[in-house]
Design a protein around this motif. Structure first.
Motif, PDB file in Angstrom:
ATOM      1  N   PRO A  81       5.111 -10.196  -1.714  1.00 25.45           N
ATOM      2  CA  PRO A  81       4.122 -10.314  -0.631  1.00 25.45           C
ATOM      3  C   PRO A  81       2.901  -9.421  -0.867  1.00 25.45           C
ATOM      4  CG  PRO A  81       6.338  -9.988   0.240  1.00 25.45           C
ATOM      5  CD  PRO A  81       6.413  -9.738  -1.228  1.00 25.45           C
ATOM      6  N   ASN A  82       1.759  -9.910  -0.452  1.00 27.65           N
ATOM      7  CA  ASN A  82       0.504  -9.150  -0.485  1.00 27.65           C
ATOM      8  C   ASN A  82       0.206  -8.541  -1.852  1.00 27.65           C
ATOM      9  OD1 ASN A  82       0.269  -9.555   2.393  1.00 27.65           O
ATOM     10  ND2 ASN A  82       1.757  -7.902   2.663  1.00 27.65           N
ATOM     11  N   PRO A  83       0.171  -9.335  -2.907  1.00 31.89           N
ATOM     12  CA  PRO A  83      -0.102  -8.792  -4.241  1.00 31.89           C
ATOM     13  C   PRO A  83      -1.529  -8.259  -4.342  1.00 31.89           C
ATOM     14  CG  PRO A  83      -0.185 -11.184  -4.288  1.00 31.89           C
ATOM     15  CD  PRO A  83       0.308 -10.811  -2.913  1.00 31.89           C
ATOM     16  N   ASN A  84      -1.696  -7.138  -5.066  1.00 35.79           N
ATOM     17  CA  ASN A  84      -3.040  -6.583  -5.250  1.00 35.79           C
ATOM     18  C   ASN A  84      -3.631  -6.951  -6.606  1.00 35.79           C
ATOM     19  OD1 ASN A  84      -1.690  -4.971  -7.067  1.00 35.79           O
ATOM     20  ND2 ASN A  84      -2.021  -3.054  -5.976  1.00 35.79           N
ATOM     21  N   ARG A  85      -2.929  -7.814  -7.337  1.00 36.85           N
ATOM     22  CA  ARG A  85      -3.369  -8.352  -8.621  1.00 36.85           C
ATOM     23  C   ARG A  85      -3.457  -7.284  -9.729  1.00 36.85           C
ATOM     24  NH1 ARG A  85      -4.722 -13.580  -7.997  1.00 36.85           N
ATOM     25  NH2 ARG A  85      -5.272 -14.296  -5.912  1.00 36.85           N
ATOM     26  N   SER A  86      -2.791  -6.181  -9.519  1.00 40.58           N
ATOM     27  CA  SER A  86      -2.745  -5.143 -10.547  1.00 40.58           C
ATOM     28  C   SER A  86      -1.581  -5.411 -11.491  1.00 40.58           C
ATOM     29  CB  SER A  86      -2.586  -3.752  -9.920  1.00 40.58           C
ATOM     30  OG  SER A  86      -2.197  -2.801 -10.898  1.00 40.58           O
ATOM     31  N   HIS A  87      -1.876  -5.503 -12.775  1.00 41.22           N
ATOM     32  CA  HIS A  87      -0.815  -5.709 -13.767  1.00 41.22           C
ATOM     33  C   HIS A  87       0.175  -4.553 -13.738  1.00 41.22           C
ATOM     34  CE1 HIS A  87       1.120  -6.484 -17.645  1.00 41.22           C
ATOM     35  NE2 HIS A  87       0.860  -5.234 -17.966  1.00 41.22           N
ATOM     36  N   PHE A  88      -0.345  -3.319 -13.648  1.00 45.29           N
ATOM     37  CA  PHE A  88       0.512  -2.144 -13.720  1.00 45.29           C
ATOM     38  C   PHE A  88       1.394  -2.018 -12.478  1.00 45.29           C
ATOM     39  CE2 PHE A  88      -3.301  -1.303 -16.240  1.00 45.29           C
ATOM     40  CZ  PHE A  88      -2.715  -1.094 -17.478  1.00 45.29           C
ATOM     41  N   ARG A  89       0.834  -2.315 -11.319  1.00 46.69           N
ATOM     42  CA  ARG A  89       1.636  -2.273 -10.092  1.00 46.69           C
ATOM     43  C   ARG A  89       2.700  -3.366 -10.116  1.00 46.69           C
ATOM     44  NH1 ARG A  89       4.861  -0.225  -7.003  1.00 46.69           N
ATOM     45  NH2 ARG A  89       4.910  -0.858  -4.817  1.00 46.69           N
ATOM     46  N   SER A  90       2.350  -4.523 -10.638  1.00 45.14           N
ATOM     47  CA  SER A  90       3.318  -5.610 -10.728  1.00 45.14           C
ATOM     48  C   SER A  90       4.473  -5.230 -11.648  1.00 45.14           C
ATOM     49  CB  SER A  90       2.636  -6.884 -11.246  1.00 45.14           C
ATOM     50  OG  SER A  90       1.685  -7.356 -10.315  1.00 45.14           O
ATOM     51  N   MET A  91       4.162  -4.579 -12.770  1.00 44.60           N
ATOM     52  CA  MET A  91       5.213  -4.129 -13.680  1.00 44.60           C
ATOM     53  C   MET A  91       6.122  -3.112 -12.999  1.00 44.60           C
ATOM     54  SD  MET A  91       5.113  -5.603 -16.694  1.00 44.60           S
ATOM     55  CE  MET A  91       5.896  -4.426 -17.799  1.00 44.60           C
ATOM     56  N   ASP A  92       5.505  -2.226 -12.210  1.00 48.78           N
ATOM     57  CA  ASP A  92       6.278  -1.205 -11.502  1.00 48.78           C
ATOM     58  C   ASP A  92       7.254  -1.858 -10.520  1.00 48.78           C
ATOM     59  OD1 ASP A  92       6.476   1.789 -10.928  1.00 48.78           O
ATOM     60  OD2 ASP A  92       6.122   0.996  -8.923  1.00 48.78           O
ATOM     61  N   ILE A  93       6.767  -2.859  -9.799  1.00 46.34           N
ATOM     62  CA  ILE A  93       7.627  -3.570  -8.847  1.00 46.34           C
ATOM     63  C   ILE A  93       8.727  -4.326  -9.581  1.00 46.34           C
ATOM     64  CG2 ILE A  93       7.667  -5.457  -7.152  1.00 46.34           C
ATOM     65  CD1 ILE A  93       4.843  -4.547  -6.322  1.00 46.34           C
ATOM     66  N   TRP A  94       8.371  -4.921 -10.712  1.00 48.41           N
ATOM     67  CA  TRP A  94       9.331  -5.668 -11.516  1.00 48.41           C
ATOM     68  C   TRP A  94      10.501  -4.777 -11.919  1.00 48.41           C
ATOM     69  CZ3 TRP A  94       7.882  -7.559 -17.130  1.00 48.41           C
ATOM     70  CH2 TRP A  94       8.954  -8.256 -17.682  1.00 48.41           C
ATOM     71  N   HIS A  95      10.213  -3.539 -12.299  1.00 50.97           N
ATOM     72  CA  HIS A  95      11.255  -2.645 -12.792  1.00 50.97           C
ATOM     73  C   HIS A  95      12.028  -1.937 -11.672  1.00 50.97           C
ATOM     74  CE1 HIS A  95      10.697  -2.703 -17.178  1.00 50.97           C
ATOM     75  NE2 HIS A  95       9.426  -2.947 -16.918  1.00 50.97           N
ATOM     76  N   THR A  96      11.402  -1.733 -10.523  1.00 49.33           N
ATOM     77  CA  THR A  96      12.063  -0.964  -9.466  1.00 49.33           C
ATOM     78  C   THR A  96      12.492  -1.810  -8.275  1.00 49.33           C
ATOM     79  OG1 THR A  96       9.980  -0.449  -8.327  1.00 49.33           O
ATOM     80  CG2 THR A  96      10.680   1.059 -10.076  1.00 49.33           C
ATOM     81  N   CYS A  97      11.939  -3.021  -8.139  1.00 47.77           N
ATOM     82  CA  CYS A  97      12.206  -3.871  -6.967  1.00 47.77           C
ATOM     83  C   CYS A  97      11.827  -3.148  -5.674  1.00 47.77           C
ATOM     84  CB  CYS A  97      13.664  -4.311  -6.929  1.00 47.77           C
ATOM     85  SG  CYS A  97      14.105  -5.433  -8.261  1.00 47.77           S
ATOM     86  N   GLU A  98      10.734  -2.415  -5.722  1.00 51.58           N
ATOM     87  CA  GLU A  98      10.203  -1.705  -4.551  1.00 51.58           C
ATOM     88  C   GLU A  98       8.778  -2.186  -4.302  1.00 51.58           C
ATOM     89  OE1 GLU A  98      11.732   0.171  -2.546  1.00 51.58           O
ATOM     90  OE2 GLU A  98      13.362   1.235  -3.542  1.00 51.58           O
TER      91      GLU A  98
END
Length: 239
Positions: A81-98
């Protein structure tokens, strides 16, 4: 009655890098696909159909066979939800599920802790590759990380156990003046002993494995062989 059921094992193959999702699972009957991709679209005649709307890229015949056998699932449209289109933030979410905060524990690390809360097996989690993916990193969770099982180990060039222990002791003394003797000894006794134990056990896996499968020479094929070696060695690895 004897229960021969084995524990489930999760194998995660992480392919980092760019992937053209629309040319992997191709919406070959959607006119918008071809209208917006006049150069890079896949010819519908070459697509391997899954159904009347999507199909595999023609280079994915081996995966189509898994699909046809009922041994593969496809999940499209992964997001948060509410993606900020940041590649790095997306990777962080991918690895932590937070998705709502910056997490400090990987989701696989948490899973390993739940599977082995008392850390009874240093090989509950094993990683193949250089470095430890953030998904596997969690405080207090030991994970063995190997580049190649054939050469994996800590100070493996030293044959004698006594000489190897002495070398590790000398290594610890180099850092003692900087962070304190007690801290480095504690670190060696916890993390270091886990690494040594895991390395010694993992080094036995290739010797127990025999297969008629011909693996490729690329890195992914090597890791797939390593996964098979560890799994069939029955070392209690779950992830």
């Amino acid at each position: 009655m004897t229960d021969h059921q084995k524990d489930n094992v999760l194998v995660v193959l992480q392919l980092s890098g760019g992937n053209d999702a629309l040319n992997t699972i191709v919406p070959y009957t959607n006119p918008l696909y071809m209208d917006n991709r006049p150069v890079v679209w896949i010819d519908p005649e070459q697509v391997l159909p899954i159904n009347d709307s999507i199909g595999f890229n023609p280079a994915m015949t081996p995966l189509q066979e898994l699909w046809d056998e009922g041994n593969m699932a496809i999940i499209q449209g992964i997001g948060y939800p509410n993606p900020n289109r940041s590649h790095f933030r997306s990777m962080d979410i991918w690895h932590t599920c937070e998705p709502d905060k910056v997490g400090d524990e990987g989701w696989l690390g948490r899973a390993i802790r739940d599977l082995d809360p008392k850390q009874e097996n240093v090989l509950t989690g094993v990683n193949f590759g250089r470095g430890l993916p953030r998904a596997l990193a969690a405080p207090g969770v030991p994970v063995a990380s190997a580049g190649d099982l054939e050469t994996y180990g800590v100070l493996t060039g030293i044959e004698g156990a006594d000489q190897r222990s002495e070398a590790l002791e000398l290594f610890s003394k180099m850092y003692a003046p900087l962070i304190g003797r007690s801290q480095i000894k504690a670190y060696i006794s916890q993390t270091g002993s886990d690494a040594l134990s895991g390395a010694d056990i993992l080094s036995t896996a290739p010797q127990k494995y025999a297969s008629t499968v011909s693996y490729g020479s690329d890195t992914v094929a090597q890791y797939m062989r390593n996964i098979a070696q560890v799994h069939l060695a029955e070392l209690g690895t779950r992830v």
